[in-house]
Scaffold this motif. Structure first.
Motif, PDB file in Angstrom:
ATOM      1  N   VAL A  34       0.818  -1.236  -0.098  1.00 15.27           N
ATOM      2  CA  VAL A  34      -0.104  -0.029   0.052  1.00 15.27           C
ATOM      3  C   VAL A  34       0.750   1.344   0.145  1.00 15.27           C
ATOM      4  N   GLY A  35       2.007   1.293   0.577  1.00 16.26           N
ATOM      5  CA  GLY A  35       2.903   2.378   0.764  1.00 16.26           C
ATOM      6  C   GLY A  35       3.522   2.659  -0.629  1.00 16.26           C
ATOM      7  N   LEU A  36       3.918   1.768  -1.357  1.00 13.52           N
ATOM      8  CA  LEU A  36       4.391   1.730  -2.591  1.00 13.52           C
ATOM      9  C   LEU A  36       3.284   2.379  -3.575  1.00 13.52           C
ATOM     10  N   LEU A  37       2.164   1.716  -3.420  1.00 17.92           N
ATOM     11  CA  LEU A  37       0.825   2.244  -4.329  1.00 17.92           C
ATOM     12  C   LEU A  37       0.510   3.612  -3.906  1.00 17.92           C
ATOM     13  N   ASP A  38       0.477   3.995  -2.734  1.00 16.09           N
ATOM     14  CA  ASP A  38       0.506   5.578  -2.511  1.00 16.09           C
ATOM     15  C   ASP A  38       1.442   6.289  -3.045  1.00 16.09           C
ATOM     16  N   GLU A  39       2.614   5.978  -2.981  1.00 18.55           N
ATOM     17  CA  GLU A  39       3.666   6.941  -3.540  1.00 18.55           C
ATOM     18  C   GLU A  39       3.760   7.096  -5.061  1.00 18.55           C
ATOM     19  N   ALA A  40       3.458   6.047  -5.708  1.00 14.15           N
ATOM     20  CA  ALA A  40       3.699   6.101  -7.139  1.00 14.15           C
ATOM     21  C   ALA A  40       2.709   5.241  -8.094  1.00 14.15           C
ATOM     22  N   GLY A  41       1.578   4.672  -7.453  1.00 20.43           N
ATOM     23  CA  GLY A  41       0.728   3.868  -8.110  1.00 20.43           C
ATOM     24  C   GLY A  41       0.999   2.641  -8.549  1.00 20.43           C
ATOM     25  N   PRO A  42       0.040   1.997  -9.261  1.00 21.80           N
ATOM     26  CA  PRO A  42       0.490   0.441  -9.528  1.00 21.80           C
ATOM     27  C   PRO A  42       1.686   0.118 -10.326  1.00 21.80           C
ATOM     28  N   ARG A 114      -6.432   7.933  -2.270  1.00 20.29           N
ATOM     29  CA  ARG A 114      -5.695   6.808  -2.888  1.00 20.29           C
ATOM     30  C   ARG A 114      -6.417   6.296  -4.359  1.00 20.29           C
ATOM     31  N   PRO A 115      -6.368   7.204  -5.271  1.00 14.71           N
ATOM     32  CA  PRO A 115      -6.963   7.011  -6.705  1.00 14.71           C
ATOM     33  C   PRO A 115      -6.783   5.717  -7.127  1.00 14.71           C
TER      34      PRO A 115
END
Length: 240
Positions: A34-42, A114-115
């Motif tokens: 989730v942290g990685l997704l929040d920072e730069a997306g999938p 968190r789009p």
């Protein structure tokens, strides 16, 4: 009796190899994802990046998930768990429409922040238990209204559509000129508003009437208005 072979998996870089024993909990893996997704997306969520974030080997991730798709689904559900907890903590009221509104706003606020959630919400309820439970919570408000099963299904679908669709749109990557500060939001919208004002009012009477509203609109206010229209229609249907 033969000896059972140790499980093997294919590495992201080459041929199958022995699976590395996990050294983290599922909770830690999903929190890092989730942290990685929040920072730069999938696109930023790769097994290698996740392993680096956790300080472990790529193979250990396969103890928890079999593919990136599963990782995305489980990470989404992990984030939705926060919404579910907030919804479950809300005191129920006498008006199911009001309770439904509060749940919808809670979900909207998380997806705006968190789009990436929008693309994976309820994509695979086999592994997304929190998402399914949240859907159930929304649906239980429909059970309090005088509706048919089909009307309830359509009503929940409409509310989820307004919430997820609007939040995803607002959370989309803004134009580069906004990101780099070349223009602010008012200037950016004003550019389009000026173009609309130059249109022939006989051909575009509606656009001319609402152009000032568009130029200064508040995104959250616009979402709340769309939600209220949906809920008002639902109330009328239940009272018919």
């Amino acid at each position: 009796m033969g000896v059972m072979a140790r499980p093997r998996t294919r590495s992201v870089d080459g041929p199958p190899r022995e699976r590395q024993r996990a050294s983290h909990s599922m909770e830690a893996v999903l929190a890092a994802a989730v942290g990685l997704l929040d920072e730069a997306g999938p696109s930023a969520l790769t097994f290698r990046a996740l392993a680096t974030r956790l300080g472990t080997g790529v193979g250990s991730i396969y103890w928890y998930v079999a593919s990136k798709d599963e990782l995305l689904d489980r990470a989404t559900d992990h984030a939705v768990g926060e919404v579910l907890a907030a919804v479950e903590a809300q005191p129920g009221g006498d008006d199911p429409i009001a309770d439904l509104r509060a749940m919808a706003v809670a979900l909207f606020d998380v997806i705006v922040d968190r789009p990436w959630l929008a693309a994976y919400f309820m994509r695979n309820t086999d592994v997304q238990d929190n998402s399914l439970r949240l859907y159930e919570k929304l649906g239980q408000q429909m059970l309090r209204l005088d509706l048919t099963p089909r009307q309830r299904f359509h009503a929940v679908s409409a509310v989820v559509g307004v919430v997820v669709g609007t939040a995803a749109d607002l959370g989309a990557e803004p134009p580069q000129e906004l990101l780099d500060g070349s223009v602010n939001r008012e200037e950016y919208l004003g550019r389009f508003a000026d173009t609309w004002r130059a249109l022939d009012p006989a051909e575009y009477p509606f656009v001319h009437q609402i152009v000032d509203e568009f130029a200064g609109h508040d995104d959250r206010e616009q979402f709340l208005a769309a939600l209220e229209l949906t809920l008002a229609g639902l109330r009328l249907q239940a009272e018919a």
